[in-house]
Design a protein around this motif. Structure first.
Motif, short mmCIF file in Angstrom:
data_model
loop_
_atom_site.label_atom_id
_atom_site.label_comp_id
_atom_site.label_asym_id
_atom_site.label_seq_id
_atom_site.Cartn_x
_atom_site.Cartn_y
_atom_site.Cartn_z
N UNK A 62 0.83 -1.46 -0.28
CA UNK A 62 -0.12 0.09 -0.14
C UNK A 62 0.64 1.01 0.13
N UNK A 63 1.80 0.93 0.36
CA UNK A 63 2.76 2.38 0.66
C UNK A 63 3.61 2.82 -0.82
N UNK A 64 3.26 1.48 -1.81
CA UNK A 64 4.25 1.81 -2.95
C UNK A 64 3.73 2.30 -3.87
N UNK A 65 4.33 3.14 -4.12
CA UNK A 65 4.27 4.17 -5.14
C UNK A 65 3.05 3.62 -6.94
N UNK A 66 3.52 2.52 -7.30
CA UNK A 66 2.92 1.76 -8.70
C UNK A 66 1.44 1.55 -8.18
N UNK A 67 0.41 1.72 -9.54
CA UNK A 67 -1.29 1.95 -8.90
C UNK A 67 -1.48 0.13 -8.49
N UNK A 68 -1.16 -0.47 -9.62
CA UNK A 68 -1.16 -2.08 -9.73
C UNK A 68 -0.47 -2.35 -7.99
N UNK A 73 -2.35 -5.20 -2.64
CA UNK A 73 -1.93 -4.09 -1.47
C UNK A 73 -3.21 -3.99 -0.44
N UNK A 74 -4.10 -3.44 -0.91
CA UNK A 74 -5.26 -3.50 -0.72
C UNK A 74 -5.68 -4.78 -0.59
N UNK A 75 -5.93 -5.84 -1.66
CA UNK A 75 -6.86 -7.29 -1.81
C UNK A 75 -5.56 -8.11 -0.43
N UNK A 76 -4.35 -7.48 -0.13
CA UNK A 76 -3.36 -9.21 0.70
C UNK A 76 -3.40 -8.30 1.93
N UNK A 77 -4.16 -6.46 2.04
CA UNK A 77 -4.78 -6.08 2.97
C UNK A 77 -6.03 -6.40 4.00
N UNK A 78 -6.85 -6.51 2.76
CA UNK A 78 -8.40 -6.06 4.02
C UNK A 78 -8.78 -7.80 3.54
N UNK A 79 -8.35 -9.00 3.28
CA UNK A 79 -9.11 -10.04 2.35
C UNK A 79 -8.75 -10.91 4.27
N UNK A 80 -7.09 -10.71 4.05
CA UNK A 80 -6.37 -11.30 5.43
C UNK A 80 -7.17 -10.97 7.01
N UNK A 81 -7.68 -9.55 6.72
CA UNK A 81 -8.12 -8.91 8.07
C UNK A 81 -9.65 -9.41 8.31
N UNK A 82 -10.12 -9.62 6.99
CA UNK A 82 -11.76 -10.12 6.60
C UNK A 82 -12.05 -11.65 7.54
N UNK A 83 -11.23 -12.19 7.08
CA UNK A 83 -10.77 -13.48 7.48
C UNK A 83 -10.66 -14.06 8.78
N UNK A 84 -9.55 -13.07 8.99
CA UNK A 84 -9.44 -12.84 10.96
C UNK A 84 -11.02 -12.36 11.68
#
Length: 102
Positions: A62-68, A73-84
């Protein structure tokens, strides 16, 4: 110099330990053998560690400058957060149900 970040480190450790503690609540205290509970506890710890690792990678993405990379990063953060969150909610339900069956 190392003592300056002690409160921040203490807060981070408390959050992570509390998260692991809540993730373990899905294991019932009764109705299972001791060895099976131990095996489940190990599996929950491994699963929780993997989720935490993916979430930390997501934060760095999420900190990265690249859009992709930021989108991944959004998927990698929010999906495990939802599973938790789902696992913690199920753990709370397991605790409530096991307390009522006493």
């Amino acid at each position: 110099m190392g003592c300056l970040f002690f409160p921040l480190e203490l807060l981070g450790d408390a959050i992570i330990e509390g998260w692991f503690f809540l993730m373990e609540w899905i294991i019932p205290e009764r109705y299972l053998s001791r060895t099976f509970r131990t095996i489940l506890r190990i599996l929950v710890w491994v699963f929780s560690a993997l989720l935490l690792f993916v979430m930390l990678l997501g934060v760095f993405a999420l900190i990265s400058d690249d859009i992709y990379v930021k989108q991944i990063g959004k998927y990698m953060f929010f999906i495990p957060l939802g599973i938790s969150a789902v696992q913690i909610i199920f753990g709370i339900i397991v605790r409530i149900v096991s307390k009522r069956k006493k």
